[in-house]
Design a protein around this motif. Sequence first.
Motif, PDB file in Angstrom:
ATOM      1  N   SER A  13       0.836  -1.207   0.000  1.00 50.12           N
ATOM      2  CA  SER A  13       0.000   0.000   0.000  1.00 50.12           C
ATOM      3  C   SER A  13       0.867   1.252   0.000  1.00 50.12           C
ATOM      4  O   SER A  13       0.569   2.226  -0.689  1.00 50.12           O
ATOM      5  CB  SER A  13      -0.928   0.017   1.210  1.00 50.12           C
ATOM      6  OG  SER A  13      -1.724  -1.141   1.217  1.00 50.12           O
ATOM      7  N   ASN A  34       2.171   1.847  -3.430  1.00 47.42           N
ATOM      8  CA  ASN A  34       1.139   2.232  -4.390  1.00 47.42           C
ATOM      9  C   ASN A  34       0.352   3.475  -3.958  1.00 47.42           C
ATOM     10  O   ASN A  34      -0.668   3.789  -4.550  1.00 47.42           O
ATOM     11  CB  ASN A  34       0.180   1.067  -4.617  1.00 47.42           C
ATOM     12  CG  ASN A  34       0.824  -0.041  -5.441  1.00 47.42           C
ATOM     13  OD1 ASN A  34       0.920   0.050  -6.653  1.00 47.42           O
ATOM     14  ND2 ASN A  34       1.313  -1.074  -4.775  1.00 47.42           N
ATOM     15  N   THR A  61      -1.603   3.878  -1.534  1.00 45.28           N
ATOM     16  CA  THR A  61      -2.991   3.619  -1.124  1.00 45.28           C
ATOM     17  C   THR A  61      -3.050   3.518   0.397  1.00 45.28           C
ATOM     18  O   THR A  61      -2.016   3.440   1.069  1.00 45.28           O
ATOM     19  CB  THR A  61      -3.537   2.321  -1.750  1.00 45.28           C
ATOM     20  OG1 THR A  61      -2.651   1.249  -1.428  1.00 45.28           O
ATOM     21  CG2 THR A  61      -3.648   2.441  -3.259  1.00 45.28           C
ATOM     22  N   ASP A  62      -4.260   3.475   0.898  1.00 40.92           N
ATOM     23  CA  ASP A  62      -4.475   3.421   2.339  1.00 40.92           C
ATOM     24  C   ASP A  62      -3.899   2.112   2.902  1.00 40.92           C
ATOM     25  O   ASP A  62      -4.177   1.037   2.374  1.00 40.92           O
ATOM     26  CB  ASP A  62      -5.995   3.496   2.562  1.00 40.92           C
ATOM     27  CG  ASP A  62      -6.339   3.397   4.029  1.00 40.92           C
ATOM     28  OD1 ASP A  62      -5.429   3.573   4.859  1.00 40.92           O
ATOM     29  OD2 ASP A  62      -7.518   3.120   4.326  1.00 40.92           O
ATOM     30  N   GLN A  74       7.529   7.444  -0.015  1.00 39.50           N
ATOM     31  CA  GLN A  74       6.696   8.290  -0.873  1.00 39.50           C
ATOM     32  C   GLN A  74       7.388   9.603  -1.222  1.00 39.50           C
ATOM     33  O   GLN A  74       7.219  10.107  -2.328  1.00 39.50           O
ATOM     34  CB  GLN A  74       5.316   8.485  -0.237  1.00 39.50           C
ATOM     35  CG  GLN A  74       4.583   7.132  -0.154  1.00 39.50           C
ATOM     36  CD  GLN A  74       3.146   7.219   0.317  1.00 39.50           C
ATOM     37  OE1 GLN A  74       2.698   8.268   0.794  1.00 39.50           O
ATOM     38  NE2 GLN A  74       2.412   6.108   0.199  1.00 39.50           N
ATOM     39  N   PRO A  93       1.338   9.632  -7.220  1.00 42.50           N
ATOM     40  CA  PRO A  93       0.237   8.686  -6.989  1.00 42.50           C
ATOM     41  C   PRO A  93      -0.751   8.731  -8.144  1.00 42.50           C
ATOM     42  O   PRO A  93      -0.938   9.790  -8.744  1.00 42.50           O
ATOM     43  CB  PRO A  93      -0.426   9.200  -5.714  1.00 42.50           C
ATOM     44  CG  PRO A  93       0.191  10.501  -5.385  1.00 42.50           C
ATOM     45  CD  PRO A  93       1.419  10.676  -6.214  1.00 42.50           C
ATOM     46  N   GLU A 114      -4.707   7.024  -9.426  1.00 46.78           N
ATOM     47  CA  GLU A 114      -5.846   6.263  -8.937  1.00 46.78           C
ATOM     48  C   GLU A 114      -5.783   4.835  -9.466  1.00 46.78           C
ATOM     49  O   GLU A 114      -5.517   4.623 -10.643  1.00 46.78           O
ATOM     50  CB  GLU A 114      -7.130   6.944  -9.405  1.00 46.78           C
ATOM     51  CG  GLU A 114      -8.256   6.713  -8.446  1.00 46.78           C
ATOM     52  CD  GLU A 114      -9.548   7.332  -8.963  1.00 46.78           C
ATOM     53  OE1 GLU A 114     -10.567   6.628  -8.926  1.00 46.78           O
ATOM     54  OE2 GLU A 114      -9.486   8.503  -9.418  1.00 46.78           O
ATOM     55  N   LEU A 115      -6.040   3.883  -8.593  1.00 43.12           N
ATOM     56  CA  LEU A 115      -6.010   2.491  -9.034  1.00 43.12           C
ATOM     57  C   LEU A 115      -7.401   2.048  -9.460  1.00 43.12           C
ATOM     58  O   LEU A 115      -8.400   2.525  -8.916  1.00 43.12           O
ATOM     59  CB  LEU A 115      -5.531   1.579  -7.898  1.00 43.12           C
ATOM     60  CG  LEU A 115      -4.148   1.853  -7.304  1.00 43.12           C
ATOM     61  CD1 LEU A 115      -3.735   0.694  -6.403  1.00 43.12           C
ATOM     62  CD2 LEU A 115      -3.094   2.062  -8.387  1.00 43.12           C
ATOM     63  N   GLU A 132     -10.403  -0.800  -9.666  1.00 47.27           N
ATOM     64  CA  GLU A 132     -10.919  -1.651  -8.581  1.00 47.27           C
ATOM     65  C   GLU A 132     -10.090  -2.920  -8.447  1.00 47.27           C
ATOM     66  O   GLU A 132      -9.756  -3.358  -7.356  1.00 47.27           O
ATOM     67  CB  GLU A 132     -12.366  -2.033  -8.885  1.00 47.27           C
ATOM     68  CG  GLU A 132     -13.297  -0.850  -8.942  1.00 47.27           C
ATOM     69  CD  GLU A 132     -14.353  -1.031 -10.009  1.00 47.27           C
ATOM     70  OE1 GLU A 132     -14.068  -1.657 -11.047  1.00 47.27           O
ATOM     71  OE2 GLU A 132     -15.473  -0.561  -9.789  1.00 47.27           O
ATOM     72  N   GLU A 183      -6.986  -3.468  -9.367  1.00 49.62           N
ATOM     73  CA  GLU A 183      -5.655  -3.187  -8.837  1.00 49.62           C
ATOM     74  C   GLU A 183      -5.711  -2.938  -7.332  1.00 49.62           C
ATOM     75  O   GLU A 183      -4.909  -3.490  -6.568  1.00 49.62           O
ATOM     76  CB  GLU A 183      -5.075  -1.950  -9.550  1.00 49.62           C
ATOM     77  CG  GLU A 183      -4.783  -2.188 -11.024  1.00 49.62           C
ATOM     78  CD  GLU A 183      -4.671  -0.909 -11.854  1.00 49.62           C
ATOM     79  OE1 GLU A 183      -4.258  -1.020 -13.023  1.00 49.62           O
ATOM     80  OE2 GLU A 183      -5.000   0.196 -11.358  1.00 49.62           O
ATOM     81  N   ALA A 184      -6.681  -2.130  -6.922  1.00 46.74           N
ATOM     82  CA  ALA A 184      -6.793  -1.799  -5.507  1.00 46.74           C
ATOM     83  C   ALA A 184      -7.022  -3.066  -4.680  1.00 46.74           C
ATOM     84  O   ALA A 184      -6.455  -3.241  -3.599  1.00 46.74           O
ATOM     85  CB  ALA A 184      -7.937  -0.809  -5.305  1.00 46.74           C
ATOM     86  N   LYS A 186      -4.546  -4.338  -1.654  1.00 52.42           N
ATOM     87  CA  LYS A 186      -5.120  -4.375  -0.303  1.00 52.42           C
ATOM     88  C   LYS A 186      -5.022  -5.756   0.337  1.00 52.42           C
ATOM     89  O   LYS A 186      -4.974  -5.895   1.553  1.00 52.42           O
ATOM     90  CB  LYS A 186      -6.596  -3.951  -0.423  1.00 52.42           C
ATOM     91  CG  LYS A 186      -7.238  -3.652   0.894  1.00 52.42           C
ATOM     92  CD  LYS A 186      -8.431  -2.748   0.719  1.00 52.42           C
ATOM     93  CE  LYS A 186      -9.680  -3.544   0.442  1.00 52.42           C
ATOM     94  NZ  LYS A 186     -10.832  -2.737   0.106  1.00 52.42           N
TER      95      LYS A 186
END
Length: 712
Positions: A657, A660, A662-663, A684, A694, A696-697, A699, A701-702, A706
């Motif tokens: 994460s 990438n 992401t959260d 980062q 960054p 946006e990924l 769905e 990919e996310a 995750k």
Amino acid sequence: MSEDVQGQAAEASESSESSEATIAVHWREEGYYPPPPKFIGQANASDPAILDRFAEANFPECFREYADLLEWDEYWHTTLDTSNPPFWKWFVGGKLNASYNCVDRHLARDRNKAALIWVPEPEDAADAVITYQELYRRVNEFAAVLQDLGLQAGDRVTLHMPMVPELPVTMLACARLGVVHSQVFAGFSGGACGGRIADSGSKFLITMDAYYRSGDLLDHKVKADEAVEAARKEGQEVEKVLVWRRFPGQYSAKTPMVEGRDVFVDELLADHRGAVVEPVSMPAEAPLFLMYTSGTTGRPKGCQHSTGGYLSYVAGTSKFYQDIRPDDTYWCMADIGWITGHSYIVYGPLALGTTSVLYEGTPNYPDAGRPWRIAERLGVNIFHTSPTAIRMLRKVGPDEPAKYDFHFKAMTTVGEPIEPEVYRWYYKFVGKGEAIITDTWWQTETGGFLGTGLPGLYAMKPGSCGPAALGIYLAILDENGDPIPKGSGKAGNIVARNPWPGIFQTIWGQPERFVSTYFAKYNKDKDSTDWHDWPYFAGDGAVQSEDGYFRILGRVDDVINVAGHRLGTKELESSALSVEEVAEAAAVPVVDDVRGRAVEMYIALKPGYSADSGVETKVKTAIETDIGKIARPKNIWIVPDMPKTRSGKIMRRVIASVSNFTDVGDITTLANPEVVDKIRDQVQSAKRAKGEEPRELSETEAHEIKTYGEQE
Ligand code: WTA
């Protein structure tokens, strides 16, 4: 849903907790593209009756239709023998020869037709057009060489060859004798090749001195020396290295030949001009080849494919899914070093007697118009490639296809999920709105396509591979083995509930691993000889929409799919750990615009070492030496510590994460949650400084990021 899946569900245990693999997903559905009427009119499968013939009630006899595409020396008596599960046996009692089926039997009608058209990378070099007659001559002569060296049915031989016609010639010569070939992708390092030589117990290595890649004539022979050395360290002596020459009679490598061990194939061939070697009639169950692939441990898996089942399956799927006919000019732009090239450059197309194009080099050399010039010049009408190649060609030359006069009736994509946007470009600009696209989901282990729609009968849907292939009964199961109904919006593990002729027979030398990796997860009765009790666990997450189409979400195990090639996390990590300063290493995927995924490596150093000691370069070199340049990490981050659970497991989803942007999700279970902020700041800010912003990924990919590494 069929009764047996429900039956399985009823028996499922309720103990295990719900996993992230079954997480609910609410994804936008794409629209359909119907196949053009012109395509349907000529398609090999346009009558829906074929779906009934391959319905579950007709299993396993339905696969007779595939096997009947071949010529058998002896017809089989048992279609499927399940007596020793899950080591299935197909077409038992049958005998045949794969080389005969791909070469000899076409001579009567098509001796002067091109079997292979080889396009060298330098654009001013002439194509080599190899007719079926010429292929017959070359295969026989090289089979005579192998026979003379004492090779016999059942022996293994390792090939480390580039994209040249000598590669299919070598494979077919081995097949003629029943010798099991194990081709290692030429881009892999000598070390990786050596490991595979040792694992397969090969006494012979067949290679080439040099080949063209992106404009350079690479010295390839140097890798043979490294391979022999690496194999020796693992206790395997290589007796002979057979070296094909890129330019016969002229040696293009700098590395010297080793006296007594290395021989030039063109010199050996001189003694066998005009030789004819009778094809050895092999049992359907005899192994045809090994193809190594990465898994969750450091040791690669030699997937063993059969002669009769495999050849039937690739012939059948080439016919119905790629819509190959004998008069087509078919081009699969993959490398024969991977399963795609084995099944869909060599064995499938040649079994059907078509013309298969081979290209030596990179698709964008010297520019992004190259593939389209080749297609125009040769009149290619079926084109097969990977999403990575499509993304790359679109990025560097979005308008190129329009400049050339080529027309495909059918196109295939394989190896990775294709983003709907990329799909639409492929459809519109490459297919020019005239060609169908078959998205094919399958694996090294499966021999041929498992999830894909018959192009004349199903509409295409960008981003979905489509329904299950003929005679394959796919399902999505949750962690307990309960089926997840289609249209439920829930993801799970995709399985094939039944055996099929193309499935690999075992992992060479590791039968227990074959059972534990692919069958143990969902088998409830290991003594059962009923195939219904042995779903094949593919290791991919998937979701099935209401219309029955599957969308593949990617690996649920420790494998990173870089440009359609599977890299084992453990292989990467153990290579990094061989560097003296390294205490811990973790490899994670990072979403990449062209290659789908790239690898990022996190390193923690042993006490007393500092990051300035050139560790990064050492790790990079170690990975290139052990695996090959394709595995080179995009970034290597030397971090103060790894985020870990209290039991000491590295939380790969957390660092994935971070990489990438992401959260990081729930980190309350970490033993050292404070390290996450430190790593995030370090990584980062360094990424931003390099211009890696960054993005946006999707769905899919996310989802992968995750849940990465959660299913160990
Ligand atoms: C992935 C390549 C989405 C998947 C033939 C699988 C795909 C792995 C597709 C096998 C596809 C392959 N859509 N994902 N059409 N095809 N994959 O063994 O994760 O190199 O398990 O075989 O690639 O890779 P392999």
